[in-house]
Design an enzyme around this catalytic site. Structure first.
Site, PDB file in Angstrom:
ATOM      1  N   LYS A  10       0.840  -1.208   0.000  1.00 17.78           N
ATOM      2  CA  LYS A  10       0.000   0.000   0.000  1.00 17.78           C
ATOM      3  C   LYS A  10       0.874   1.257   0.000  1.00 17.78           C
ATOM      4  O   LYS A  10       0.604   2.217  -0.727  1.00 17.78           O
ATOM      5  CB  LYS A  10      -0.936  -0.018   1.218  1.00 17.78           C
ATOM      6  CG  LYS A  10      -2.050  -1.056   1.070  1.00 17.78           C
ATOM      7  CD  LYS A  10      -2.788  -1.361   2.357  1.00 17.78           C
ATOM      8  CE  LYS A  10      -3.722  -2.561   2.135  1.00 17.78           C
ATOM      9  NZ  LYS A  10      -4.364  -3.044   3.363  1.00 17.78           N
ATOM     10  N   GLN A  56      -4.078  -1.643   9.631  1.00 18.97           N
ATOM     11  CA  GLN A  56      -4.040  -2.977   9.012  1.00 18.97           C
ATOM     12  C   GLN A  56      -4.654  -4.010   9.961  1.00 18.97           C
ATOM     13  O   GLN A  56      -4.251  -4.118  11.120  1.00 18.97           O
ATOM     14  CB  GLN A  56      -2.593  -3.346   8.663  1.00 18.97           C
ATOM     15  CG  GLN A  56      -2.448  -4.655   7.923  1.00 18.97           C
ATOM     16  CD  GLN A  56      -3.123  -4.642   6.554  1.00 18.97           C
ATOM     17  OE1 GLN A  56      -3.002  -3.695   5.796  1.00 18.97           O
ATOM     18  NE2 GLN A  56      -3.852  -5.711   6.236  1.00 18.97           N
ATOM     19  N   ASP A 116     -10.981   3.001   4.474  1.00 23.34           N
ATOM     20  CA  ASP A 116     -11.414   1.601   4.340  1.00 23.34           C
ATOM     21  C   ASP A 116     -12.944   1.511   4.298  1.00 23.34           C
ATOM     22  O   ASP A 116     -13.503   0.521   3.824  1.00 23.34           O
ATOM     23  CB  ASP A 116     -10.910   0.775   5.540  1.00 23.34           C
ATOM     24  CG  ASP A 116      -9.713  -0.100   5.188  1.00 23.34           C
ATOM     25  OD1 ASP A 116      -9.509  -0.369   3.987  1.00 23.34           O
ATOM     26  OD2 ASP A 116      -8.998  -0.519   6.119  1.00 23.34           O
TER      27      ASP A 116
END
Ligand code: NAD
Length: 306
Positions: free
Chosen positions: A61, A105, A128
């Site tokens: 990422k 994460q 997200d």
């Protein structure tokens, strides 16, 4: 005597790497436009884990950010650090004007409560799309940040002109990050949606009966090669979200397979995604997309997104 010919049907394999590259190209233009307004989008990734797979995902990422011109900020916490340290880190990132998007994460260690983490992130920076506020907006048909993997699936369908309107879509898997948001997006009354959606899961009694009548099957079960060609109808579109490591006789000792048995499914499908190279690259591209969207909203700069 009439010669017999075997007619082999070939599906179109959807190239996720190519679609993702096109989206990243479009984002590059949006990032330039933000730059003209004095804004550099910033994405903070937070890793609190020793898991090599999580470390790899985060570094992919960060690398993707660098490639498109997003400012990547990475924070690493020891896996055994107190949960409060993570909450404090999130609070600091919430207050940091250089940070437009925050990604913690998952999974977090057992001593940290995942819901508390998701709720600690400022919904305006929740790229997200897992904060309950953003989940609510999505269900209400007013999504701000569409979760990255489901959004990537929609973009793959769009890339080959597969319209979802009026189609029977069967999703296999009901997770918070893939199955549920995807089902919600596909049933919205808009151009990306308008589908008749069935969500199957581990307690579904006759999975094949559902998949066999589907125009579009989206597999997100985490079960290697669960969906086989005999479970599909001719001309189906198959999107395989699954990524499973299975033992293999090669240097690494494993290979990656999807939730779909590719060869038998390809023989039935009109369109199909491979694993790897299908949904995977899209997830990261849509994370960058949400970061650019967040930066534009936070600075009140309108940018055209791909
Ligand atoms: P999960 O484990 O949270 O959920 C799996 C779901 O599948 C559950 O709802 C379960 O009920 C259902 N399921 C499991 N076995 C089943 C079976 N035999 N029949 C019917 N339903 C069954 O998984 P997840 O986080 O949604 O991920 C699913 C898969 O997608 C995994 O392989 C994961 O690695 C992959 N994934 C890939 C990406 C990507 O970017 N390519 C992103 C997220 C997840």
């Amino acid at each position: 005597m009439v010669a017999e010919f075997a007619v082999t049907h070939m599906a179109t394999v959807i190239d996720g790497n190519a679609v993702a590259a096109e989206i990243r190209g479009g984002l590059g233009e949006a990032i330039d436009a933000l730059g003209d307004a004095g804004v550099t989008p910033g994405l903070a990734t937070v890793l609190m884990s020793d898991d090599p797979a999580s470390e790899t995902y985060v570094s992919m990422k960060q690398h993707a950010c660098e490639e498109v011109g997003i400012n990547g900020i990475h924070v690493e916490l020891a896996a055994d650090a107190p949960a409060e340290e993570l909450y404090e880190t999130i609070a600091e990132l919430n207050d940091d004007p250089e940070v437009n998007g925050i990604l913690v994460q998952m999974p977090v260690p057992d001593h940290v409560d995942e819901s508390t983490v998701l709720e600690a992130i400022d919904p305006a920076k929740d790229v997200d799309g897992f904060h309950p506020f953003n989940v609510g907006r999505l269900v209400a048909g007013e999504a701000r940040f569409r979760p990255c993997t489901p959004h990537g699936v929609l973009k793959l369908l769009e890339s080959v002109g597969v319209d979802t309107e009026g189609k029977d879509v069967v999703i296999v898997g009901r997770s918070q990050i893939v199955g549920k948001p995807l089902a919600n997006l596909l049933l919205q009354k808009n151009a990306d949606g308008n589908a008749t959606v069935t969500v199957c899961h581990s307690r579904t009694t006759d999975l094949a009966a559902h998949t066999r009548r589907a125009d579009i099957v989206i597999a997100a079960a985490g079960a290697p090669e669960l969906i086989t060609g005999d479970m599909l109808t001719d001309g189906v579109t198959v999107i395989d979200v699954g990524v499973n490591r299975v033992d293999a006789d090669n240097e690494k000792g494993y290979e990656l397979v999807g939730d779909v048995e590719f060869d038998s499914a390809e023989a039935k499908a009109e369109y199909i995604t491979p694993v790897p190279g299908g949904v995977g690259p899209m997830t990261i591209a849509m994370l960058l997309y949400n970061t650019v969207l967040a930066a534009g909203e936070q600075h009140d700069v309108r940018v055209a997104l791909p």
